[in-house]
Design a protein around this motif. Structure first.
Motif, mmCIF file in Angstrom:
data_model
loop_
_atom_site.group_PDB
_atom_site.id
_atom_site.type_symbol
_atom_site.label_atom_id
_atom_site.label_comp_id
_atom_site.label_asym_id
_atom_site.label_seq_id
_atom_site.Cartn_x
_atom_site.Cartn_y
_atom_site.Cartn_z
ATOM 1 N N GLU A 145 27.324 66.215 67.294
ATOM 2 C CA GLU A 145 28.081 65.120 66.690
ATOM 3 C C GLU A 145 29.145 65.670 65.747
ATOM 4 O OE1 GLU A 145 25.855 63.082 63.072
ATOM 5 O OE2 GLU A 145 24.568 63.102 64.854
ATOM 6 N N VAL A 146 30.209 64.928 65.618
ATOM 7 C CA VAL A 146 31.280 65.259 64.672
ATOM 8 C C VAL A 146 30.928 64.603 63.340
ATOM 9 C CG1 VAL A 146 33.733 65.057 64.153
ATOM 10 C CG2 VAL A 146 32.978 65.442 66.510
ATOM 11 N N ILE A 147 30.759 65.404 62.297
ATOM 12 C CA ILE A 147 30.341 64.860 61.006
ATOM 13 C C ILE A 147 31.522 64.659 60.057
ATOM 14 C CG2 ILE A 147 28.059 65.876 61.265
ATOM 15 C CD1 ILE A 147 28.872 67.938 59.086
ATOM 16 N N GLY A 148 32.714 65.069 60.472
ATOM 17 C CA GLY A 148 33.891 64.897 59.632
ATOM 18 C C GLY A 148 35.057 65.671 60.194
ATOM 19 N N HIS A 149 36.132 65.683 59.442
ATOM 20 C CA HIS A 149 37.342 66.398 59.841
ATOM 21 C C HIS A 149 37.913 67.146 58.645
ATOM 22 C CE1 HIS A 149 36.986 63.336 62.990
ATOM 23 N NE2 HIS A 149 37.655 64.174 63.757
ATOM 24 N N SER A 150 38.570 68.242 58.936
ATOM 25 C CA SER A 150 39.219 69.034 57.900
ATOM 26 C C SER A 150 40.523 68.362 57.457
ATOM 27 C CB SER A 150 39.525 70.427 58.449
ATOM 28 O OG SER A 150 40.525 70.338 59.461
ATOM 29 N N THR B 222 36.738 66.264 46.323
ATOM 30 C CA THR B 222 38.086 65.835 46.685
ATOM 31 C C THR B 222 38.447 66.245 48.106
ATOM 32 O OG1 THR B 222 39.030 67.872 45.762
ATOM 33 C CG2 THR B 222 38.973 65.924 44.318
ATOM 34 N N GLU B 223 37.768 67.259 48.634
ATOM 35 C CA GLU B 223 38.164 67.828 49.929
ATOM 36 C C GLU B 223 37.331 67.230 51.062
ATOM 37 O OE1 GLU B 223 41.038 69.711 49.725
ATOM 38 O OE2 GLU B 223 40.667 68.789 47.772
ATOM 39 N N PRO B 224 37.949 66.899 52.175
ATOM 40 C CA PRO B 224 37.218 66.237 53.257
ATOM 41 C C PRO B 224 36.107 67.097 53.848
ATOM 42 C CG PRO B 224 39.412 66.890 53.993
ATOM 43 C CD PRO B 224 39.378 67.080 52.509
ATOM 44 N N GLU B 225 36.259 68.416 53.796
ATOM 45 C CA GLU B 225 35.228 69.296 54.362
ATOM 46 C C GLU B 225 33.941 69.241 53.531
ATOM 47 O OE1 GLU B 225 39.344 71.200 55.079
ATOM 48 O OE2 GLU B 225 38.289 70.312 53.369
#
Length: 300
Positions: free
Chosen positions: A33-38, A178-181
């Motif tokens: 599964e994709v848990i997020g994006h950079s 603050t960072e999407p990762e």
């Protein structure tokens, strides 16, 4: 079945994504599964082996130059797939444990280290953050110059912040998460409430594990980490009475109240990627870490 993962190469985001596709096709019991994006919209992917209610997470490459941890985790995943097919004991373990791999937390940063700033439209700002150098081998941060392993909301305010601006390393950001990762991994951990976590970093052949631990949690974590130390030969690190905070392991221990371990692979090599010549040694030291954690959680 032929081997899919070749860890003895400059192991890129693109190669990881290709190998994950091939592994999930070859081993239908895997779940992806994709848990997020950079920042640059690269996928942050988690792959699960096992169906058990108890769960463990292994992650790598919070820091860009530490991409060899991605290769190690991908190699480990394939190794466990082979064993799942051929060993009843391993099938039994994975019927009781779900083992999640997040091999590359920082895909933009890894790509910058491996391919250089020409791969990014913001080349000038990246060069500025890198003190004018076009050599990004020492880069740790994400593409916005934030150190992802100083982003988690545990004693974040107390982290030394002398840098105070985006940089190749050590800048903690303007606020936690603050960072999407880092936010992606944080939300993933909140969702799954893992029984234990191992965060792979490099280098130094060390294990960090006792961020302000006390009571029963200290004793249960100590029992597990002593097994990991015996397995890997790595030194256990005492952070002292005033550890810096902000790391994933720090947050997970204090908020989730479960064991977490930061494992630093390879002899200390300084602020550069670990040379591939160390890989065979690293593999022998770490290939059983996921199984060891799984057995420890089942016994606990």
């Amino acid at each position: 079945m032929s081997i899919i993962v070749n860890p003895k190469q400059v192991y890129s985001y693109t190669k990881m994504m290709e190998d994950i596709l091939l592994l999930t096709e070859a081993y239908p019991f895997l779940h992806k599964e994709v848990i997020g994006h950079s920042v640059e919209k690269r996928k942050i992917v988690a792959v699960k082996i096992g169906t058990g209610k108890k769960s463990i997470m292994l992650n790598g490459a919070h820091h860009a130059r530490e991409w060899l941890t991605t290769a190690l985790l991908m190699d480990m995943l394939e190794y466990y797939c082979h064993r799942h097919e051929n060993e009843q004991e391993i099938r039994d373990i994975f019927s009781k444990i779900s083992l999640w791999f997040v091999p590359m937390v920082n895909p933009d940063g890894v790509t910058l280290v491996q391919e250089g700033a020409d791969s990014f439209p913001q080349k000038e700002s990246l060069m500025e953050m890198n003190q004018g150098s076009s050599d990004f081998n020492g880069w740790k941060a994400n593409i916005r110059g934030v150190d992802l392993n100083r982003q988690y909301p545990m004693d974040w305010d107390s982290i030394d912040d002398r840098i105070q601006k985006p940089a190749s390393a050590m800048f903690k950001g303007s606020h936690p998460l603050t960072e999407p990762e880092s936010m992606s991994l944080y939300l993933f951990a909140l969702e799954h409430k893992f029984d234990a976590v191992a965060c792979y970093h490099s280098s130094g052949e060390e294990i960090f594990w006792q961020y302000k631990l006390t009571g029963d949690l200290y004793h249960s974590a100590k029992k597990i980490v002593e097994q990991l130390a015996e397995l890997t030969g790595y030194q256990l690190i005492d952070p002292g009475p005033n550890p810096s905070g902000g790391g994933f392991t720090d947050w997970f221990i204090m908020v989730q109240k479960r064991p977490s371990f930061t494992i630093e692979i390879a002899p200390y090599v300084g602020p550069v990627p670990v040379p591939l010549e160390y890989y065979d040694k690293i593999w022998q030291e770490n290939k059983e870490v996921g199984i060891t954690l799984a057995k420890a959680c089942l016994q606990g």
